[in-house]
Design a protein around this motif. Structure first.
Motif, PDB file in Angstrom:
ATOM      1  N   LYS A 201      44.108  65.477  -6.902  1.00 35.69           N
ATOM      2  CA  LYS A 201      45.080  66.295  -7.910  1.00 35.69           C
ATOM      3  C   LYS A 201      46.355  65.260  -8.039  1.00 35.69           C
ATOM      4  O   LYS A 201      46.584  64.753  -6.724  1.00 35.69           O
ATOM      5  N   PHE A 202      46.973  65.083  -8.910  1.00 35.16           N
ATOM      6  CA  PHE A 202      48.107  64.769  -8.982  1.00 35.16           C
ATOM      7  C   PHE A 202      49.325  65.574  -9.792  1.00 35.16           C
ATOM      8  O   PHE A 202      48.653  66.297 -10.818  1.00 35.16           O
ATOM      9  N   VAL A 203      50.336  65.603  -9.272  1.00 35.27           N
ATOM     10  CA  VAL A 203      51.453  66.437 -10.083  1.00 35.27           C
ATOM     11  C   VAL A 203      52.608  65.359 -10.582  1.00 35.27           C
ATOM     12  O   VAL A 203      52.998  64.424  -9.804  1.00 35.27           O
ATOM     13  N   ALA A 204      53.018  65.132 -11.807  1.00 34.46           N
ATOM     14  CA  ALA A 204      53.979  64.600 -12.372  1.00 34.46           C
ATOM     15  C   ALA A 204      55.166  65.613 -13.021  1.00 34.46           C
ATOM     16  O   ALA A 204      54.815  66.227 -13.706  1.00 34.46           O
ATOM     17  N   ALA A 205      56.228  65.245 -12.333  1.00 33.85           N
ATOM     18  CA  ALA A 205      57.462  66.022 -12.675  1.00 33.85           C
ATOM     19  C   ALA A 205      58.690  65.087 -12.893  1.00 33.85           C
ATOM     20  O   ALA A 205      59.210  64.746 -11.769  1.00 33.85           O
ATOM     21  N   PRO A 206      58.807  64.221 -14.109  1.00 37.49           N
ATOM     22  CA  PRO A 206      59.620  63.140 -14.098  1.00 37.49           C
ATOM     23  C   PRO A 206      61.105  63.311 -13.620  1.00 37.49           C
ATOM     24  O   PRO A 206      61.621  62.331 -13.027  1.00 37.49           O
ATOM     25  N   ALA A 207      61.611  64.568 -14.080  1.00 31.74           N
ATOM     26  CA  ALA A 207      63.055  64.946 -13.740  1.00 31.74           C
ATOM     27  C   ALA A 207      63.159  65.024 -12.210  1.00 31.74           C
ATOM     28  O   ALA A 207      64.329  64.846 -11.894  1.00 31.74           O
ATOM     29  N   THR A 208      62.158  65.412 -11.586  1.00 28.29           N
ATOM     30  CA  THR A 208      62.051  65.785 -10.124  1.00 28.29           C
ATOM     31  C   THR A 208      62.037  64.287  -9.340  1.00 28.29           C
ATOM     32  O   THR A 208      62.696  64.032  -8.259  1.00 28.29           O
ATOM     33  N   PHE A 209      60.854  63.865  -9.652  1.00 31.71           N
ATOM     34  CA  PHE A 209      60.367  62.560  -9.010  1.00 31.71           C
ATOM     35  C   PHE A 209      60.158  61.483  -9.999  1.00 31.71           C
ATOM     36  O   PHE A 209      58.918  61.752 -10.742  1.00 31.71           O
ATOM     37  N   GLU A 210      60.888  60.555 -10.322  1.00 29.34           N
ATOM     38  CA  GLU A 210      60.763  59.323 -11.115  1.00 29.34           C
ATOM     39  C   GLU A 210      59.392  58.901 -11.364  1.00 29.34           C
ATOM     40  O   GLU A 210      58.776  58.359 -10.244  1.00 29.34           O
ATOM     41  N   THR A 211      58.950  58.845 -12.553  1.00 29.88           N
ATOM     42  CA  THR A 211      57.460  58.602 -12.815  1.00 29.88           C
ATOM     43  C   THR A 211      57.270  56.942 -12.862  1.00 29.88           C
ATOM     44  O   THR A 211      56.626  56.399 -12.519  1.00 29.88           O
ATOM     45  N   ALA A 212      58.557  56.384 -13.528  1.00 29.76           N
ATOM     46  CA  ALA A 212      58.430  54.857 -13.898  1.00 29.76           C
ATOM     47  C   ALA A 212      59.067  54.357 -12.674  1.00 29.76           C
ATOM     48  O   ALA A 212      59.948  53.579 -12.538  1.00 29.76           O
ATOM     49  N   ARG A 213      58.295  54.197 -11.428  1.00 31.05           N
ATOM     50  CA  ARG A 213      58.687  53.767 -10.410  1.00 31.05           C
ATOM     51  C   ARG A 213      57.619  53.078  -9.617  1.00 31.05           C
ATOM     52  O   ARG A 213      56.397  53.118  -9.862  1.00 31.05           O
ATOM     53  N   VAL A 214      57.933  52.022  -8.798  1.00 27.72           N
ATOM     54  CA  VAL A 214      57.110  51.363  -8.000  1.00 27.72           C
ATOM     55  C   VAL A 214      55.917  52.453  -7.079  1.00 27.72           C
ATOM     56  O   VAL A 214      56.759  53.467  -6.460  1.00 27.72           O
ATOM     57  N   GLY A 215      54.675  52.365  -7.229  1.00 33.95           N
ATOM     58  CA  GLY A 215      53.701  53.220  -6.414  1.00 33.95           C
ATOM     59  C   GLY A 215      53.325  54.483  -7.292  1.00 33.95           C
ATOM     60  O   GLY A 215      52.635  55.091  -6.788  1.00 33.95           O
ATOM     61  N   VAL A 216      54.010  54.401  -8.626  1.00 34.84           N
ATOM     62  CA  VAL A 216      53.649  55.469  -9.455  1.00 34.84           C
ATOM     63  C   VAL A 216      52.966  54.960 -10.687  1.00 34.84           C
ATOM     64  O   VAL A 216      52.087  54.114 -10.752  1.00 34.84           O
TER      65      VAL A 216
END
Length: 305
Positions: A201-216
């Motif tokens: 399972k993966f959850v992407a919420a870019p406003a809460t946890f930046e998606t364009a970052r190292v490790g994502v």
């Protein structure tokens, strides 16, 4: 009816659309497909459809596997709208085979209330073979979408499940990268006796946890994910053909294959900045999987040029 409404990540989005309430008439799409072997050919013997999901008939367009029914899943709504609740239920009888695709990319439309969900259930009997390779998913600005996929199959069956996730309408206007509110995806598999094989399972919420970052996603935009569920012998042969990781700075592209726990099969992941290189890498892995499992290859990719 199984729902995803209690998923923790959906807590902030429980308001109702001003148009039609969530899960009201016309917003609950249901599709049930049943396949069984008839002589040398597999047929679509069971079909139930409820708008906005639609299937018309099985076609036999695959020249490499002419006995394989190819079924295209359609939608009458032009995408997933706020308040939509979609359900897909696919059943394969012993020895049957099927290939499922979608008519076009799945567009998760812009939302200002509630969310959309999709529940997928695949049940395979002994020696069944299923390819589910939908077109990419495009989550638009402000969209919220949760999908849950469950596969139940015996050791002798094989399922090839692929998905490609785009960052949004990348080339729309000034560009739309990771502007969606929520994208949640889970895939799980189990044996017919209920023994769990794996859950991802993966959850992407870019406003809460930046998606364009190292490790994502880092500098990449497109994510491809392919799950091959099959017996250990077939999985080992596919792994031998695809195990070399790829790091292509020029394209750019990165990909690698890993073994799933409990000898469930393999998972192949690929990252890129544009869709077509990712699609090509996904196709190459699927070609290796089909060849090792069935002894047949995919037909040449159709060129629109």
């Amino acid at each position: 009816m199984i729902t995803l409404d209690s998923a923790r990540e959906l807590a902030p989005y429980q308001d109702q659309p001003a148009q039609l309430p969530a899960a009201s008439n016309g917003k609950v799409g249901m599709l049930r497909l049943g396949f069984e072997r008839r002589g040398e050919r597999t047929i679509l013997h069971d079909l139930y459809r409820q708008s906005p999901l639609l299937v018309q008939r099985a076609l036999y367009w695959d020249e490499e596997m002419p006995q394989l029914p190819c079924v295209m899943i359609l939608t009458t709504s032009g995408g997933v709208l706020q308040g939509d609740r979609l359900h897909l239920d696919v059943d394969l009888a012993p020895g049957s085979q099927a290939h499922l695709v979608t008519q076009s990319a799945t567009k998760i439309q812009e939302m200002d209330a509630n969310y959309g969900t999709q529940i997928q259930r695949f049940t395979l009997a002994e020696d069944a073979y299923l390819e589910y390779l939908p077109e990419p998913t495009i989550p638009y600005r402000g969209s919220r979408f949760v999908t849950d996929t469950q596969v139940r199959l015996p050791l002798s069956a094989t399922m090839l499940y692929g998905e490609i996730l785009q960052p949004g309408r990348k080339h729309y206007g000034d560009g739309e990268l990771f502007a969606y509110d929520l994208f949640s995806c889970s895939v799980r598999a189990e044996r017919p006796d209920g023994r769990q094989l794996f859950v991802e399972k993966f959850v992407a919420a870019p406003a809460t946890f930046e998606t364009a970052r190292v490790g994502v996603m880092d500098r990449f935009h497109i994510f491809g994910n392919v799950v091959l569920l099959t017996d250990p012998g077939r999985a080992a042969r596919v792994y031998d053909r695809t195990s070399a990781p790829v790091w292509d700075e020029q394209t750019p592209l990165a990909s690698a294959v890993s073994r799933l726990p409990n000898e469930a099969g393999l998972v192949f992941k690929v990252l890129g900045q544009e869709t077509e290189p990712v699609r090509a890498a996904v196709r190459a892995f699927c070609v290796a999987a089909r060849e090792e499992v069935t002894g047949h290859t995919f037909p040449p990719a159709f060129s629109w040029r």
